[in-house]
Write a protein that holds these residues in place. Structure first.
Motif, mmCIF file in Angstrom:
data_model
loop_
_atom_site.group_PDB
_atom_site.id
_atom_site.type_symbol
_atom_site.label_atom_id
_atom_site.label_comp_id
_atom_site.label_asym_id
_atom_site.label_seq_id
_atom_site.Cartn_x
_atom_site.Cartn_y
_atom_site.Cartn_z
ATOM 1 N N GLY A 149 0.794 -1.235 0.000
ATOM 2 C CA GLY A 149 0.000 0.000 0.000
ATOM 3 C C GLY A 149 0.822 1.277 0.000
ATOM 4 O O GLY A 149 0.340 2.322 -0.434
ATOM 5 N N ALA A 150 2.077 1.209 0.466
ATOM 6 C CA ALA A 150 2.871 2.445 0.543
ATOM 7 C C ALA A 150 3.708 2.682 -0.707
ATOM 8 O O ALA A 150 4.422 3.681 -0.800
ATOM 9 N N GLY A 151 3.623 1.777 -1.685
ATOM 10 C CA GLY A 151 4.371 1.958 -2.932
ATOM 11 C C GLY A 151 3.666 2.954 -3.849
ATOM 12 O O GLY A 151 2.613 3.506 -3.509
ATOM 13 N N ALA A 152 4.263 3.168 -5.026
ATOM 14 C CA ALA A 152 3.728 4.172 -5.946
ATOM 15 C C ALA A 152 2.298 3.826 -6.381
ATOM 16 O O ALA A 152 1.394 4.675 -6.327
ATOM 17 N N VAL A 153 2.061 2.581 -6.783
ATOM 18 C CA VAL A 153 0.716 2.178 -7.207
ATOM 19 C C VAL A 153 -0.195 2.068 -5.979
ATOM 20 O O VAL A 153 -1.343 2.545 -5.980
ATOM 21 N N GLY A 154 0.340 1.453 -4.924
ATOM 22 C CA GLY A 154 -0.449 1.221 -3.716
ATOM 23 C C GLY A 154 -1.018 2.507 -3.131
ATOM 24 O O GLY A 154 -2.172 2.543 -2.688
ATOM 25 N N ALA A 155 -0.228 3.572 -3.136
ATOM 26 C CA ALA A 155 -0.698 4.831 -2.542
ATOM 27 C C ALA A 155 -1.904 5.388 -3.313
ATOM 28 O O ALA A 155 -2.820 5.952 -2.700
ATOM 29 N N TYR A 156 -1.904 5.238 -4.640
ATOM 30 C CA TYR A 156 -3.103 5.669 -5.391
ATOM 31 C C TYR A 156 -4.279 4.740 -5.092
ATOM 32 O O TYR A 156 -5.419 5.181 -4.990
ATOM 33 N N ALA A 157 -3.986 3.426 -4.982
ATOM 34 C CA ALA A 157 -5.071 2.478 -4.707
ATOM 35 C C ALA A 157 -5.722 2.810 -3.361
ATOM 36 O O ALA A 157 -6.956 2.820 -3.237
ATOM 37 N N VAL A 158 -4.902 3.108 -2.350
ATOM 38 C CA VAL A 158 -5.433 3.455 -1.033
ATOM 39 C C VAL A 158 -6.314 4.712 -1.148
ATOM 40 O O VAL A 158 -7.451 4.748 -0.651
ATOM 41 N N GLN A 159 -5.816 5.723 -1.818
ATOM 42 C CA GLN A 159 -6.562 6.992 -1.908
ATOM 43 C C GLN A 159 -7.860 6.818 -2.706
ATOM 44 O O GLN A 159 -8.919 7.325 -2.312
ATOM 45 N N LEU A 160 -7.786 6.111 -3.827
ATOM 46 C CA LEU A 160 -8.974 5.952 -4.679
ATOM 47 C C LEU A 160 -10.023 5.081 -3.990
ATOM 48 O O LEU A 160 -11.226 5.377 -4.048
ATOM 49 N N ALA A 161 -9.576 4.011 -3.328
ATOM 50 C CA ALA A 161 -10.525 3.113 -2.651
ATOM 51 C C ALA A 161 -11.191 3.842 -1.489
ATOM 52 O O ALA A 161 -12.403 3.716 -1.266
#
Ligand SMILES: NC(=O)c1ccc[n+]([C@@H]2O[C@H](COP(=O)([O-])OP(=O)(O)OC[C@H]3O[C@@H](n4cnc5c(N)ncnc54)[C@H](OP(=O)(O)O)[C@@H]3O)[C@@H](O)[C@H]2O)c1
Length: 365
Positions: A149-161
């Motif tokens: 979740g703290a990686g580049a893709v993960g951080a967007y996934a956390v925010q969008l979800a």
């Protein structure tokens, strides 16, 4: 134009002159301001996955960019010269001063983002969007587990979800807990200390796996029947999905100007935010690769603890900024001065004026 190129698999990156691209009727010529580094660049360059990710050598890396439209093809109505844009590439790479790209996969740059921030957005944000919504079918009220979740893709996934109204659980290093809570995670599980399947009491609707391996195998244990396992790093076992009565698929980013447009609106509203870990000059791409290779053992012939490898990365992407060094600005200024036509008696002033303009452009972001 100048570009960074790889001449052979596993070889050094070189920075030198190549022909400026020409455009097809459905393409745009973009004068690049910044591009960003992705793991995929290094994997492609290493040749390790050449069967599935072949490249044509010599090869210009780079899957995303920000810049200004220089020229539009005859079929392009949505953009005009001077527009600030960002997007994923659609053929040639973006580690260059100019890029020919299909108009369908780009969007206008969010006005509140610098060119460096904008270049960090397209790959990670669209991967996250398509992973959780297109493939994961995430809905308001559901629970999603995001690995990495703290990686580049993960951080967007956390925010969008989180923005979509889901309960967000992320696995990450313990150090990243505060960051992940800040961007919208309801719960963070430290993957270095505990096994997520042992501490999760309730099953989840969606798993977005940005890690793979054993993490993916154990994810079946926490998915509700009928849930979705979306993997970004490796294929999902059809036997395991059938056994656990879930759906599972490995996704591959399908660049879309429409998705990028929606991401751009969320960025402009301040609903989601980009993260840039570090900025290098384009010609220093090799050093930037050493930094990212710290997390990719064995890729492109580098070791995690090798010289120049970062010990602990900041969050976000590594960005490469097109910068002209002093001597390059001087020689380009001379070319510009000649192209404009020298006025007798004003030669020095005209040359200096061209140099001032190019310096302002190079430092103005
Ligand atoms: N399929 C596609 O279309 C697509 C598109 C884009 C990216 N990807 C892939 O997706 C992956 C993630 O990309 P990215 O750019 O987000 O990478 P990244 O920025 O390097 O992030 C990776 C994150 O994973 C964390 N991590 C490592 N091992 C973990 C574990 N066992 N459990 C939980 N977290 C763990 C790391 O944390 P620490 O550093 O603290 O260990 C780091 O925060 C890469 O493999 C990339 O190639 C695929």
């Amino acid at each position: 134009m100048k570009a960074v190129r790889l001449l052979e698999y596993g070889g050094q990156l070189v920075f030198n002159d190549v022909p400026t691209p020409t455009i097809a009727p459905d393409e745009i010529l973009v004068k690049i301001k910044s591009t960003a580094v992705n793991h995929l660049d290094l994997v492609e360059a290493s040749g390790a996955a050449r069967q599935i990710l072949p490249i044509n050598l010599p090869w210009i890396p780079g899957h995303e960019f920000s810049g200004v439209v220089e020229q539009v093809g005859s079929d392009v109505a949505a953009f005009a010269p001077g527009d600030a844009v960002f997007g994923t590439t659609s053929g040639m790479g973006a580690y260059a001063e100019y890029l020919a790209v299909k108009a369908a996969v780009i969007a206008r740059k969010p006005t509140n983002l610098s060119f460096e921030e904008a270049a960090s957005v397209p790959v990670a944000s669209q991967t996250a969007w398509q992973g959780i919504f297109t493939h994961g079918h995430l809905e308001k009220g559901q629970t999603i587990l995001i690995h990495g979740g703290a990686g580049a893709v993960g951080a967007y996934a956390v925010q969008l979800a989180s923005h979509a109204g889901a309960t967000v659980i992320a696995t990450a290093s313990g150090d990243d807990e505060a960051y992940l809570n800040f961007i919208g995670a309801n719960r963070v599980i430290d993957y270095r200390k505990v096994q997520f399947e042992k501490v999760l009491r309730e099953k989840v609707d969606v798993v977005f796996d940005l890690v793979g391996g054993d993490t993916q195998k154990r994810s079946f244990l926490v998915l509700k029947e009928g849930g979705h396992l979306v993997a970004a790093t490796q294929p999902v076992s059809p036997e395991e999905t059938a056994r656990h009565r879930v759906s599972g698929a490995m996704m591959r980013l399908a660049p879309s100007g429409d998705v990028l447009f929606r991401v751009a609106r969320l960025l402009e509203e301040g609903t989601i935010r980009p993260d840039v870990a570090n900025v290098y000059a384009l010609q220093d791409a090799a050093q930037a690769w050493k930094d990212i290779a710290g997390n990719l053992p064995g890729v492109h012939g580098m070791t995690p603890s090798g010289p120049g490898a970062a010990s602990r990365r900041s969050h976000g992407k590594i960005v490469l900024r097109v910068v002209w060094r002093e001597h390059e600005i001087r020689s380009r200024a001379y070319e510009l001065y000649l192209a404009r036509g020298a006025q007798p008696g004003r030669e020095l002033e005209d040359w200096l004026q061209a140099e001032r303009e190019l310096t302002a452009e190079a430092t103005g972001g």
